[in-house]
Design a protein around this motif. Structure first.
Motif, PDB file in Angstrom:
ATOM      1  N   ASP A  22       0.820  -1.219   0.000  1.00 29.12           N
ATOM      2  CA  ASP A  22       0.000   0.000   0.000  1.00 29.12           C
ATOM      3  C   ASP A  22       0.854   1.270   0.000  1.00 29.12           C
ATOM      4  OD1 ASP A  22       1.040  -0.038   2.517  1.00 29.12           O
ATOM      5  OD2 ASP A  22      -0.871   0.070   3.587  1.00 29.12           O
ATOM      6  N   GLU A  74       3.723  -5.493   2.954  1.00 27.70           N
ATOM      7  CA  GLU A  74       2.352  -5.030   2.749  1.00 27.70           C
ATOM      8  C   GLU A  74       2.210  -3.554   3.087  1.00 27.70           C
ATOM      9  OE1 GLU A  74      -0.156  -7.583   5.053  1.00 27.70           O
ATOM     10  OE2 GLU A  74      -0.158  -9.179   3.537  1.00 27.70           O
ATOM     11  N   SER A  75       2.872  -3.119   4.137  1.00 25.22           N
ATOM     12  CA  SER A  75       2.819  -1.712   4.540  1.00 25.22           C
ATOM     13  C   SER A  75       4.141  -1.318   5.173  1.00 25.22           C
ATOM     14  CB  SER A  75       1.672  -1.466   5.520  1.00 25.22           C
ATOM     15  OG  SER A  75       1.857  -2.214   6.708  1.00 25.22           O
TER      16      SER A  75
END
Length: 247
Positions: free
Chosen positions: A65, A98-99
């Protein structure tokens, strides 16, 4: 009001914890400094530098993200992702990112030294001028790991032999020799202090710096080094001393 009752548990994992306690496919959170970024196009490898070594993180477009351009080398970050096994990665594990949370960033875009390379191909003067940066190189900081390992082995063995660790003064009024004609006299040996303390604890030791008024730009001389010293009292038998020497 919240009271602290002990060590506060961390949310982030260290490399040893990832290897021992967490199974592949588990969502984990780690932090570290961005050692290097290898951009391969749609996939990039972000190598984090942690106190235990290097940890590989994998960035894939569409799976994270954030944008890869938001990350810089030498920045400190907190990464969340999926732990996976990969025998080609450092320590055989990697994290699918993911982040990411940026904790701090370097002021300059480029580092003065290429610390991500195995060997710093630069002069000693440059290494010393940028010492806080050059020590982040894996090979440079490994020297301190070796020193720590030797000192710890020395300490652990003497603790097992019921020695007491002491810390003696390093600045005195007089010494065996002058230190570059300076008023301050630096300790050249803890010998006298150890001889006093064996009458108190019988077995004592110290790991500490000692000083010599010698030129240190040679391979055989240092004007400051770490000494590993121990002293045994007269109560110890000859067999005990021989066992120490051969053990």
């Amino acid at each position: 009001m919240e009271y602290l009752t002990g060590v506060k548990p961390k949310e982030t994992k260290e490399i040893s914890e990832l290897l021992e306690q967490t199974e592949a496919g588990t969502k984990v959170k780690v932090n570290g400094a961005v050692h290097t970024i290898r951009d391969m196009g749609t996939v990039a490898f972000v190598i984090l530098r942690k106190r235990e070594g290097l940890l590989q993180c994998v960035y894939e477009e569409g799976s994270a993200d954030f944008e890869l351009k938001d990350m810089k080398e030498a920045a400190t970050v907190e990464v969340e992702g999926i732990l996976e096994e990969n025998e080609k990665a450092p320590n055989g594990i990697e994290i699918r990112m993911e982040s990411v949370k940026i904790l701090s960033e370097p002021e300059d875009e480029m580092m003065p030294l290429a610390i991500s390379k195995w060997k710093l191909n630069t002069s000693l003067e440059a290494k010393l001028n940028y010492r806080s940066i050059s020590l982040r190189n894996i090979r440079e900081r490994a020297k301190f790991r070796i020193q720590e390992g030797l000192t710890r082995a020395f300490r652990d063995f003497l603790y097992s032999q019921e020695f007491t660790e002491i810390h003696t003064p390093k600045i005195g009024a007089k010494g065996a020799e002058e230190y570059f004609h300076r008023p301050a006299v630096l300790a050249q040996s803890p010998q006298f202090y150890k001889q006093m303390m064996v009458g108190v604890f019988d077995r004592v030791f110290e790991t500490a710096p000692v000083f010599r008024a010698e030129k240190h730009n040679t391979k055989r001389h240092l004007n400051e080094y770490t000494s590993l010293d121990f002293e045994m009292g007269y109560i110890d038998s000859f067999e005990d001393i021989m066992a120490m020497e051969t053990g």
